[in-house]
Design a protein around this motif. Structure first.
Motif, PDB file in Angstrom:
ATOM      1  N   LYS A 132       0.817  -1.391  -0.036  1.00 46.26           N
ATOM      2  CA  LYS A 132       0.143  -0.040   0.029  1.00 46.26           C
ATOM      3  C   LYS A 132       0.862   1.395   0.060  1.00 46.26           C
ATOM      4  CE  LYS A 132      -4.123  -2.011   2.223  1.00 46.26           C
ATOM      5  NZ  LYS A 132      -4.800  -2.194   3.487  1.00 46.26           N
ATOM      6  N   GLY A 133       1.886   1.088   0.394  1.00 43.05           N
ATOM      7  CA  GLY A 133       2.840   2.280   0.643  1.00 43.05           C
ATOM      8  C   GLY A 133       3.533   2.699  -0.739  1.00 43.05           C
ATOM      9  N   LEU A 134       3.039   1.809  -1.817  1.00 46.06           N
ATOM     10  CA  LEU A 134       3.566   2.269  -3.281  1.00 46.06           C
ATOM     11  C   LEU A 134       2.768   3.362  -3.828  1.00 46.06           C
ATOM     12  CD1 LEU A 134       3.913  -1.331  -4.722  1.00 46.06           C
ATOM     13  CD2 LEU A 134       5.685   0.181  -4.038  1.00 46.06           C
ATOM     14  N   ASP A 167       1.809   6.192  -1.997  1.00 51.28           N
ATOM     15  CA  ASP A 167       2.628   7.172  -1.409  1.00 51.28           C
ATOM     16  C   ASP A 167       2.953   8.355  -2.177  1.00 51.28           C
ATOM     17  OD1 ASP A 167       4.509   9.299   0.474  1.00 51.28           O
ATOM     18  OD2 ASP A 167       3.297   7.913   1.703  1.00 51.28           O
ATOM     19  N   ARG A 168       2.667   9.708  -1.836  1.00 53.96           N
ATOM     20  CA  ARG A 168       2.982  10.685  -2.868  1.00 53.96           C
ATOM     21  C   ARG A 168       4.284  11.026  -2.797  1.00 53.96           C
ATOM     22  NH1 ARG A 168      -1.813  15.396  -1.100  1.00 53.96           N
ATOM     23  NH2 ARG A 168      -3.660  14.080  -1.712  1.00 53.96           N
ATOM     24  N   GLN A 169       4.987  10.672  -1.815  1.00 49.62           N
ATOM     25  CA  GLN A 169       6.600  11.080  -1.696  1.00 49.62           C
ATOM     26  C   GLN A 169       7.270   9.922  -2.495  1.00 49.62           C
ATOM     27  OE1 GLN A 169       7.356  13.020   2.432  1.00 49.62           O
ATOM     28  NE2 GLN A 169       5.789  11.397   2.546  1.00 49.62           N
ATOM     29  N   TRP A 170       8.226  10.336  -3.328  1.00 54.68           N
ATOM     30  CA  TRP A 170       8.913   9.347  -4.385  1.00 54.68           C
ATOM     31  C   TRP A 170       9.890   8.630  -3.390  1.00 54.68           C
ATOM     32  CZ3 TRP A 170      14.114   8.648  -4.575  1.00 54.68           C
ATOM     33  CH2 TRP A 170      14.850  10.085  -4.058  1.00 54.68           C
ATOM     34  N   TYR A 171      10.531   9.295  -2.559  1.00 51.64           N
ATOM     35  CA  TYR A 171      11.603   8.480  -1.692  1.00 51.64           C
ATOM     36  C   TYR A 171      10.764   7.405  -0.854  1.00 51.64           C
ATOM     37  CZ  TYR A 171      10.241  11.729   1.639  1.00 51.64           C
ATOM     38  OH  TYR A 171       9.781  12.617   2.757  1.00 51.64           O
ATOM     39  N   VAL A 172       9.802   7.673  -0.425  1.00 48.00           N
ATOM     40  CA  VAL A 172       9.069   6.459   0.486  1.00 48.00           C
ATOM     41  C   VAL A 172       8.554   5.204  -0.340  1.00 48.00           C
ATOM     42  CG1 VAL A 172       6.585   6.068   1.440  1.00 48.00           C
ATOM     43  CG2 VAL A 172       7.885   8.367   2.159  1.00 48.00           C
ATOM     44  N   VAL A 173       8.141   5.541  -1.766  1.00 47.00           N
ATOM     45  CA  VAL A 173       7.942   4.635  -2.560  1.00 47.00           C
ATOM     46  C   VAL A 173       8.968   3.862  -2.951  1.00 47.00           C
ATOM     47  CG1 VAL A 173       7.040   4.243  -4.932  1.00 47.00           C
ATOM     48  CG2 VAL A 173       5.934   6.261  -3.731  1.00 47.00           C
ATOM     49  N   ARG A 174      10.103   4.567  -3.217  1.00 44.37           N
ATOM     50  CA  ARG A 174      11.637   3.904  -3.476  1.00 44.37           C
ATOM     51  C   ARG A 174      11.912   3.012  -2.188  1.00 44.37           C
ATOM     52  NH1 ARG A 174      17.367   6.644  -4.530  1.00 44.37           N
ATOM     53  NH2 ARG A 174      17.268   6.839  -2.199  1.00 44.37           N
ATOM     54  N   ASN A 175      11.707   3.486  -1.183  1.00 46.82           N
ATOM     55  CA  ASN A 175      11.906   2.387  -0.101  1.00 46.82           C
ATOM     56  C   ASN A 175      11.291   1.361   0.148  1.00 46.82           C
ATOM     57  OD1 ASN A 175      14.073   4.385   0.963  1.00 46.82           O
ATOM     58  ND2 ASN A 175      12.651   5.687   2.470  1.00 46.82           N
ATOM     59  N   ILE A 176       9.834   1.678  -0.162  1.00 44.26           N
ATOM     60  CA  ILE A 176       8.848   0.484   0.027  1.00 44.26           C
ATOM     61  C   ILE A 176       9.403  -0.745  -1.004  1.00 44.26           C
ATOM     62  CG2 ILE A 176       6.447  -0.402  -0.520  1.00 44.26           C
ATOM     63  CD1 ILE A 176       6.836   1.159   2.030  1.00 44.26           C
ATOM     64  N   ILE A 177       9.635  -0.072  -2.525  1.00 43.20           N
ATOM     65  CA  ILE A 177      10.065  -1.156  -3.329  1.00 43.20           C
ATOM     66  C   ILE A 177      11.402  -1.719  -2.917  1.00 43.20           C
ATOM     67  CG2 ILE A 177      11.197  -1.400  -5.842  1.00 43.20           C
ATOM     68  CD1 ILE A 177       9.580   1.168  -6.199  1.00 43.20           C
ATOM     69  N   SER A 178      12.194  -1.027  -2.082  1.00 40.99           N
ATOM     70  CA  SER A 178      13.661  -1.784  -1.832  1.00 40.99           C
ATOM     71  C   SER A 178      13.174  -2.918  -0.699  1.00 40.99           C
ATOM     72  CB  SER A 178      14.240  -0.656  -0.986  1.00 40.99           C
ATOM     73  OG  SER A 178      15.467  -1.170  -0.292  1.00 40.99           O
ATOM     74  N   ILE A 179      12.180  -2.518   0.153  1.00 40.11           N
ATOM     75  CA  ILE A 179      11.704  -3.494   1.197  1.00 40.11           C
ATOM     76  C   ILE A 179      11.324  -4.919   0.567  1.00 40.11           C
ATOM     77  CG2 ILE A 179      10.005  -3.775   2.993  1.00 40.11           C
ATOM     78  CD1 ILE A 179      10.476  -0.948   3.724  1.00 40.11           C
ATOM     79  N   LEU A 180      10.289  -4.463  -0.597  1.00 42.77           N
ATOM     80  CA  LEU A 180       9.715  -5.700  -1.368  1.00 42.77           C
ATOM     81  C   LEU A 180      10.754  -6.512  -2.046  1.00 42.77           C
ATOM     82  CD1 LEU A 180       6.606  -4.024  -2.941  1.00 42.77           C
ATOM     83  CD2 LEU A 180       6.628  -5.757  -1.051  1.00 42.77           C
TER      84      LEU A 180
END
Length: 484
Positions: free
Chosen positions: A295-297, A299-312
Motif C-alpha cells: 500500500k505504501g507504493l 504514497d505521494r513522496q517518491w523516496y517513500v515509494v522507493r523505500n517500499i520497493i527496496s523492502i519488497l
C-alpha cells in the motif's frame, strides 16, 4: 591498501590515514566496477572529505555509502567490527551499575545476598504474602529508572510464578510491560528480547491457568502496539547507541499487527540511520503481510515509494511482482529504476514482459539496468527480447554507451544465431550515417571478443584498420582477447 596483491598505499600515522578511515568503520573491501561515473566519483570524494570529528554527524562511512546507493561501487563490511571505545564504555557502565547496586537499592542487595547464601533444597515455592508483594512493588516503583534490569526482570518473573491472586498477577504483568518500555527507551534491545523470550517460555510450557496465559500474552500484544513502535522510532531516529544484532533479534519477535504502525514512520524519520533501520525492520517482518507493505507504493513522496520497493526486493516474494507493475510508470525515474532492479533481484519468468516494457522507458538510467538483468537471465526468451531490440532500425540512433550495454548483454549467449548476428553487424557498411553505423560495428567487435568467437578474427583484422577510431580500438582489443 592493496590492489591485485600489490600494496599501493601505506601509512603508520593515525591522522589522515586513508586506510584507517575505511577500516575503523568496518569496511574491508571496495570494488570500482566498469562504468564508474564522474557523478559517483564526486559523491565518493565528498564522503572522503567529510570531517567526522569536527561536524556533529551521527553517521559513519558505511551509512553514507548506503545512503548514496552507489551503482558502480561495491563494498564489503565486517558487521561484527567493534571499536575499543565502545568496549571501554560498556565496561565503565557495568562498573557504575555494580556500584549503584551496592549503594542505592536495598531490595536488589538483599536479593544479591540471598543468592550468595548456602543452597537449600525446598519441596515447593512459598506463596508470597500480600504485604511482601506490596513491599516489592514499592521498591520497584522507586525512582524512574531501574538499576539492574536483569535482576528486576528475574524478580518480576519469580512473582509471576508465585502469585496466586489475580489482581497481583495482572499488576506484575503490567510492571513487566513497564520494564520493556524502559528498555526500548534506552535502546536496550538485548534485555527486551530476554523478557520476551521468558514470556514465551511461560506460554509454551502451559503450566499456568488459561486465564493467566491470556494475561501474560498482553506483553506480546504491547510490543506490537502503536505506542511501542513510536518509542522504537524515537530511539532509532535519535543518537542512542544501538547494537544492531540485538535490535534485529528483537524485531523477529514482532508480528504483522506492528506493520501498519511502521508504515506510518517511513516518511517521517529524519536520520539516515533511522531510515535504514526501518527498512531492515520491514524486510524482516514484511513477509507476514506483503499486501499492507505494498500500500505504501501509493504514497505521494517518491523516496517513500522507493523505500517500499527496496523492502519488497529484500523480502523477495514473487507475489510482489504484481504490486510492482504500477511503479514502472511512476513519474520519478529513480522509482522506476528501483523497480526494475527489484524485479531483477526477485527473478522468475513472470518479470520478462515487464522488463521488455521498461526497455522503452524515456530515461536511459532505467533502461541500462534492464539490459543487464536480461543478459544475466540467459534464457531463450530474454535472448529473443534483446535480439529484437538490436534489430530495430531505431537502435542505430541510441547513444554508444547504451549500444555497448546491449551488445555486452547478448554476448552471454554462445548460440550460433547470436554469432551469425554479430558477424553480420560487424561486416555491415553504410555510406549514409556512417559514424553511427561504425559505432554499432564497434559494439559488435566488443561482443565478439567477450564471446570468444575465433572465426571472427579475419573480419576484425580488417576493421582494426578502419578510419573510425572507436571501431579501430575495439577491434584491436577483441583480437587481443581472442588470441591471448
Amino acid at each position: 591498501i592493496s590492489f591485485n596483491n600489490e600494496q599501493i598505499y601505506y601509512s603508520q600515522e593515525k591522522e589522515n590515514n586513508l586506510a584507517l578511515f575505511f577500516f575503523k568503520d568496518g569496511i574491508r573491501e571496495i570494488t570500482f566496477l566498469k562504468g564508474f561515473t564522474r557523478e559517483e566519483c564526486e559523491d565518493f570524494i565528498k564522503i572522503l572529505n567529510t570531517d567526522f570529528e569536527n561536524i556533529a554527524l551521527d553517521d559513519d562511512v558505511v551509512t553514507l555509502f548506503w545512503e548514496q546507493d552507489f551503482e558502480y561501487i561495491k563494498y564489503v563490511v565486517d558487521e561484527d567490527a567493534l571499536s575499543d571505545e565502545e568496549e571501554e564504555e560498556g565496561n565503565r557502565m557495568t562498573e557504575e551499575i555494580k556500584n549503584k547496586l551496592h549503594s542505592d537499592d536495598d531490595l536488589l542487595r538483599a536479593y544479591h545476598d540471598g543468592l550468595k547464601g548456602p543452597e537449600q533444597k525446598v519441596d515447593s515455592l512459598v506463596p508470597i504474602s500480600e504485604d511482601d508483594f506490596k513491599h516489592i512493588v514499592k521498591e520497584i516503583e522507586k525512582g524512574e529508572t531501574y538499576s539492574d534490569i536483569e535482576r528486576v526482570t528475574t524478580i518480576l518473573f519469580e512473582l509471576l510464578y508465585q502469585t496466586r491472586e489475580r489482581r497481583f498477577f495482572a499488576e506484575t504483568v503490567g510492571f513487566i510491560e513497564n520494564v520493556i518500555t524502559y528498555c526500548i527507551k534506552n535502546a536496550d534491545f538485548k534485555n527486551t528480547t530476554y523478557i520476551i523470550n521468558s514470556t514465551k517460555s511461560i506460554i509454551k510450557a502451559g503450566d499456568a491457568a488459561d486465564e493467566k496465559i491470556k494475561t501474560i500474552k498482553k506483553i506480546l500484544v504491547s510490543i506490537n502496539s502503536e505506542t511501542s513502535i513510536n518509542g522504537i522510532s524515537r530511539v532509532i531516529d535519535g543518537d542512542a547507541k544501538i547494537e544492531e544484532g540485538d535490535f534485529k533479534a528483537f524485531v523477529k519477535h514482532l508480528d504483522k499487527t506492528s506493520i501498519p504502525h511502521f508504515m506510518k514512520l517511513i516518511g517521517q524519520l529524519q536520520s539516515i540511520r533511522g531510515r535504514r533501520l526501518i527498512i531492515e525492520v520491514m524486510s524482516i517482518i514484511g513477509s507476514l503481510d506483503i499486501e499492507t507493505i505494498a500500500k505504501g507504493l501509493n504514497d505521494r513522496q517518491w523516496y517513500v515509494v522507493r523505500n517500499i520497493i527496496s523492502i519488497l526486493g529484500r523480502i523477495a516474494d514473487v507475489k510482489a511482482i504484481g504490486y510492482l507493475t504500477k511503479t514502472l510508470s511512476h513519474p520519478d525515474q529513480r522509482v522506476r529504476k528501483e523497480t526494475v532492479k527489484t524485479m531483477g533481484g526477485i527473478g522468475g519468468p513472470n518479470i520478462l514482459p515487464y522488463l521488455k516494457q521498461a526497455l522503452n522507458d524515456k530515461d536511459s538510467s532505467v533502461r541500462m539496468p534492464v539490459i543487464r538483468i536480461l543478459g544475466n537471465t540467459r534464457t531463450t526468451s530474454a535472448k529473443k527480447i534483446l535480439l529484437t531490440e538490436l534489430s530495430k532500425r531505431s537502435f542505430q540512433s541510441k547513444e554508444f554507451s547504451e549500444k555497448k550495454e546491449f551488445y555486452g548483454a547478448i554476448a552471454n549467449w554462445k548460440d550460433q544465431d547470436v554469432k551469425d548476428f554479430l558477424l553480420e553487424k560487424l561486416r555491415k557498411k553504410r555510406f549514409w550515417n556512417r559514424a553511427k553505423n561504425d559505432e554499432t560495428r564497434a559494439c559488435a567487435a566488443y561482443a565478439v571478443g567477450i564471446l570468444g568467437y575465433m572465426e571472427a578474427i579475419p573480419f576484425l583484422e580488417k576493421t582494426q584498420n578502419s578510419r573510425n577510431k572507436l571501431l579501430r580500438t575495439l577491434s584491436h582489443t577483441a583480437i587481443k582477447q581472442l588470441t591471448a
